[in-house]
Motif scaffolding. Sequence first.
Motif, PDB file in Angstrom:
ATOM      1  N   PRO A 139       0.804  -1.232   0.000  1.00 22.52           N
ATOM      2  CA  PRO A 139       0.000   0.000   0.000  1.00 22.52           C
ATOM      3  C   PRO A 139       0.835   1.279   0.000  1.00 22.52           C
ATOM      4  CG  PRO A 139      -0.220  -1.164   2.098  1.00 22.52           C
ATOM      5  CD  PRO A 139       0.560  -2.052   1.178  1.00 22.52           C
ATOM      6  N   ARG A 140       2.123   1.173   0.285  1.00 28.16           N
ATOM      7  CA  ARG A 140       2.993   2.356   0.222  1.00 28.16           C
ATOM      8  C   ARG A 140       3.326   2.749  -1.211  1.00 28.16           C
ATOM      9  NH1 ARG A 140       7.408   0.059   4.248  1.00 28.16           N
ATOM     10  NH2 ARG A 140       6.852  -1.712   2.960  1.00 28.16           N
ATOM     11  N   ILE A 141       3.006   1.880  -2.165  1.00 26.17           N
ATOM     12  CA  ILE A 141       3.240   2.195  -3.580  1.00 26.17           C
ATOM     13  C   ILE A 141       2.108   3.116  -4.040  1.00 26.17           C
ATOM     14  CG2 ILE A 141       3.444   1.287  -5.927  1.00 26.17           C
ATOM     15  CD1 ILE A 141       5.802   0.552  -4.100  1.00 26.17           C
ATOM     16  N   THR A 142       2.464   4.316  -4.439  1.00 20.50           N
ATOM     17  CA  THR A 142       1.503   5.290  -4.943  1.00 20.50           C
ATOM     18  C   THR A 142       1.985   5.778  -6.298  1.00 20.50           C
ATOM     19  OG1 THR A 142       2.668   7.080  -3.799  1.00 20.50           O
ATOM     20  CG2 THR A 142       0.836   6.035  -2.609  1.00 20.50           C
ATOM     21  N   ALA A 143       1.133   6.510  -7.016  1.00 19.90           N
ATOM     22  CA  ALA A 143       1.512   7.026  -8.336  1.00 19.90           C
ATOM     23  C   ALA A 143       2.843   7.761  -8.231  1.00 19.90           C
ATOM     24  CB  ALA A 143       0.431   7.943  -8.867  1.00 19.90           C
ATOM     25  N   GLY A 144       3.751   7.424  -9.112  1.00 20.89           N
ATOM     26  CA  GLY A 144       5.069   8.035  -9.134  1.00 20.89           C
ATOM     27  C   GLY A 144       6.127   7.232  -8.398  1.00 20.89           C
ATOM     28  N   THR A 145       5.709   6.241  -7.608  1.00 18.46           N
ATOM     29  CA  THR A 145       6.649   5.384  -6.889  1.00 18.46           C
ATOM     30  C   THR A 145       7.195   4.327  -7.847  1.00 18.46           C
ATOM     31  OG1 THR A 145       5.321   5.641  -4.885  1.00 18.46           O
ATOM     32  CG2 THR A 145       6.928   3.865  -4.891  1.00 18.46           C
ATOM     33  N   GLY A 146       8.472   4.068  -7.800  1.00 23.00           N
ATOM     34  CA  GLY A 146       9.059   3.010  -8.611  1.00 23.00           C
ATOM     35  C   GLY A 146       8.692   1.638  -8.069  1.00 23.00           C
ATOM     36  N   VAL A 147       8.458   0.705  -8.963  1.00 23.59           N
ATOM     37  CA  VAL A 147       8.130  -0.666  -8.583  1.00 23.59           C
ATOM     38  C   VAL A 147       9.242  -1.571  -9.120  1.00 23.59           C
ATOM     39  CG1 VAL A 147       6.461  -2.553  -8.794  1.00 23.59           C
ATOM     40  CG2 VAL A 147       5.657  -0.178  -8.678  1.00 23.59           C
ATOM     41  N   PRO A 148      10.073  -2.140  -8.226  1.00 26.39           N
ATOM     42  CA  PRO A 148      11.138  -3.031  -8.708  1.00 26.39           C
ATOM     43  C   PRO A 148      10.546  -4.325  -9.242  1.00 26.39           C
ATOM     44  CG  PRO A 148      11.019  -3.093  -6.313  1.00 26.39           C
ATOM     45  CD  PRO A 148      10.035  -2.048  -6.768  1.00 26.39           C
ATOM     46  N   MET A 149      11.020  -4.759 -10.410  1.00 27.86           N
ATOM     47  CA  MET A 149      10.520  -5.990 -11.017  1.00 27.86           C
ATOM     48  C   MET A 149      11.712  -6.807 -11.529  1.00 27.86           C
ATOM     49  SD  MET A 149       7.248  -4.405 -13.065  1.00 27.86           S
ATOM     50  CE  MET A 149       6.293  -5.909 -13.246  1.00 27.86           C
ATOM     51  N   LEU A 150      11.656  -8.115 -11.288  1.00 30.18           N
ATOM     52  CA  LEU A 150      12.692  -9.031 -11.740  1.00 30.18           C
ATOM     53  C   LEU A 150      12.079 -10.005 -12.745  1.00 30.18           C
ATOM     54  CD1 LEU A 150      15.555 -10.239 -11.563  1.00 30.18           C
ATOM     55  CD2 LEU A 150      14.705 -11.664  -9.673  1.00 30.18           C
ATOM     56  N   PHE A 151      12.524  -9.912 -14.000  1.00 40.39           N
ATOM     57  CA  PHE A 151      12.047 -10.762 -15.085  1.00 40.39           C
ATOM     58  C   PHE A 151      12.997 -11.954 -15.208  1.00 40.39           C
ATOM     59  CE2 PHE A 151      10.171  -6.733 -15.776  1.00 40.39           C
ATOM     60  CZ  PHE A 151       9.061  -6.888 -16.597  1.00 40.39           C
ATOM     61  N   THR A 152      12.445 -13.177 -15.177  1.00 42.32           N
ATOM     62  CA  THR A 152      13.257 -14.385 -15.271  1.00 42.32           C
ATOM     63  C   THR A 152      12.910 -15.130 -16.553  1.00 42.32           C
ATOM     64  OG1 THR A 152      13.361 -14.554 -12.864  1.00 42.32           O
ATOM     65  CG2 THR A 152      13.896 -16.546 -14.124  1.00 42.32           C
ATOM     66  N   PHE A 153      13.942 -15.464 -17.328  1.00 39.03           N
ATOM     67  CA  PHE A 153      13.787 -16.112 -18.627  1.00 39.03           C
ATOM     68  C   PHE A 153      14.308 -17.546 -18.587  1.00 39.03           C
ATOM     69  CE2 PHE A 153      13.740 -11.616 -19.334  1.00 39.03           C
ATOM     70  CZ  PHE A 153      12.845 -11.423 -20.366  1.00 39.03           C
ATOM     71  N   ALA A 154      13.824 -18.373 -19.506  1.00 41.79           N
ATOM     72  CA  ALA A 154      14.232 -19.776 -19.583  1.00 41.79           C
ATOM     73  C   ALA A 154      15.733 -19.923 -19.792  1.00 41.79           C
ATOM     74  CB  ALA A 154      13.463 -20.490 -20.697  1.00 41.79           C
ATOM     75  N   SER A 155      16.354 -18.973 -20.468  1.00 40.75           N
ATOM     76  CA  SER A 155      17.796 -19.030 -20.732  1.00 40.75           C
ATOM     77  C   SER A 155      18.617 -18.827 -19.468  1.00 40.75           C
ATOM     78  CB  SER A 155      18.177 -17.944 -21.738  1.00 40.75           C
ATOM     79  OG  SER A 155      17.946 -16.657 -21.151  1.00 40.75           O
ATOM     80  N   GLY A 156      17.966 -18.414 -18.384  1.00 42.64           N
ATOM     81  CA  GLY A 156      18.687 -18.087 -17.155  1.00 42.64           C
ATOM     82  C   GLY A 156      18.876 -16.593 -16.973  1.00 42.64           C
ATOM     83  N   ALA A 157      18.561 -15.817 -18.008  1.00 40.33           N
ATOM     84  CA  ALA A 157      18.677 -14.356 -17.889  1.00 40.33           C
ATOM     85  C   ALA A 157      17.710 -13.867 -16.816  1.00 40.33           C
ATOM     86  CB  ALA A 157      18.359 -13.689 -19.228  1.00 40.33           C
ATOM     87  N   ARG A 158      18.196 -12.972 -15.982  1.00 37.74           N
ATOM     88  CA  ARG A 158      17.382 -12.340 -14.938  1.00 37.74           C
ATOM     89  C   ARG A 158      17.607 -10.842 -15.080  1.00 37.74           C
ATOM     90  NH1 ARG A 158      15.982 -15.413 -10.333  1.00 37.74           N
ATOM     91  NH2 ARG A 158      16.686 -13.749  -8.965  1.00 37.74           N
ATOM     92  N   ILE A 159      16.545 -10.132 -15.414  1.00 43.99           N
ATOM     93  CA  ILE A 159      16.658  -8.708 -15.718  1.00 43.99           C
ATOM     94  C   ILE A 159      15.834  -7.912 -14.717  1.00 43.99           C
ATOM     95  CG2 ILE A 159      16.257  -6.933 -17.455  1.00 43.99           C
ATOM     96  CD1 ILE A 159      16.564  -9.231 -19.555  1.00 43.99           C
ATOM     97  N   GLU A 160      16.517  -6.999 -14.016  1.00 44.30           N
ATOM     98  CA  GLU A 160      15.846  -6.142 -13.043  1.00 44.30           C
ATOM     99  C   GLU A 160      15.535  -4.798 -13.675  1.00 44.30           C
ATOM    100  OE1 GLU A 160      17.325  -6.208  -8.881  1.00 44.30           O
ATOM    101  OE2 GLU A 160      18.939  -7.400  -9.779  1.00 44.30           O
ATOM    102  N   VAL A 161      14.293  -4.335 -13.486  1.00 40.63           N
ATOM    103  CA  VAL A 161      13.898  -3.013 -13.960  1.00 40.63           C
ATOM    104  C   VAL A 161      13.083  -2.334 -12.859  1.00 40.63           C
ATOM    105  CG1 VAL A 161      13.824  -3.754 -16.383  1.00 40.63           C
ATOM    106  CG2 VAL A 161      11.733  -3.761 -15.039  1.00 40.63           C
ATOM    107  N   GLU A 162      12.967  -1.040 -12.950  1.00 38.03           N
ATOM    108  CA  GLU A 162      12.081  -0.302 -12.059  1.00 38.03           C
ATOM    109  C   GLU A 162      10.954   0.255 -12.904  1.00 38.03           C
ATOM    110  OE1 GLU A 162      12.421   3.706  -9.595  1.00 38.03           O
ATOM    111  OE2 GLU A 162      13.498   2.039  -8.651  1.00 38.03           O
ATOM    112  N   ALA A 163       9.748  -0.262 -12.666  1.00 38.11           N
ATOM    113  CA  ALA A 163       8.576   0.171 -13.419  1.00 38.11           C
ATOM    114  C   ALA A 163       8.072   1.492 -12.854  1.00 38.11           C
ATOM    115  CB  ALA A 163       7.481  -0.887 -13.340  1.00 38.11           C
ATOM    116  N   LYS A 164       7.580   2.340 -13.727  1.00 40.82           N
ATOM    117  CA  LYS A 164       6.956   3.599 -13.333  1.00 40.82           C
ATOM    118  C   LYS A 164       5.515   3.294 -12.945  1.00 40.82           C
ATOM    119  CE  LYS A 164       5.386   7.954 -15.277  1.00 40.82           C
ATOM    120  NZ  LYS A 164       5.263   8.730 -16.505  1.00 40.82           N
ATOM    121  N   SER A 165       5.066   3.761 -11.784  1.00 35.70           N
ATOM    122  CA  SER A 165       3.677   3.536 -11.387  1.00 35.70           C
ATOM    123  C   SER A 165       2.830   4.750 -11.716  1.00 35.70           C
ATOM    124  CB  SER A 165       3.581   3.200  -9.899  1.00 35.70           C
ATOM    125  OG  SER A 165       4.040   4.278  -9.121  1.00 35.70           O
TER     126      SER A 165
END
Length: 150
Positions: free
Chosen positions: A112-138
């Motif tokens: 609930p602390r995530i509000t408009a404008g707060t970054g949301v960390p996201m970790l994308f995991t792929f079958a190849s083993g790649a793990r990509i971290e991004v910060e999504a804009k809310s």
Amino acid sequence: MHRTIAAVMALVALSACQPRGAGQPVVKGAQVRLAAVPGGPAGGYFTLEGGAKDDRLLRIDSAVVNKIELHESVMNGGVMTMRPIAEVPVPAGKTVVFAPGGSHAMLFGVDPRITAGTGVPMLFTFASGARIEVEAKSVAAGDDMDGMRH
């Protein structure tokens, strides 16, 4: 003691700056549309660019979300419905778009602390083993998203 802490912080900073592996997929333009009703699920949208070889997106995780599911919107008897996607093919050199009205991520239990404008960390995991971290804009439920339609 202070030197040890400074050294650890420097190592953490350096590890975060490592370039992505050659030929890995790329995640661009990640955005989260927050729920209109408090406690409801949020929607996640982004673009995947395929790397040098075919790959598959297996999952997305976040430290500020209880669970993230991949979904696609489909017409069922004239009614738009959603169904889960187990994994998402990401062909080499191709673009896969997750946008409103199509494929998307559903974020359940957003802190609930995530509000408009707060970054949301996201970790994308792929079958190849790649793990990509991004910060999504809310963005708030009724606000426009960068480069995406409602």
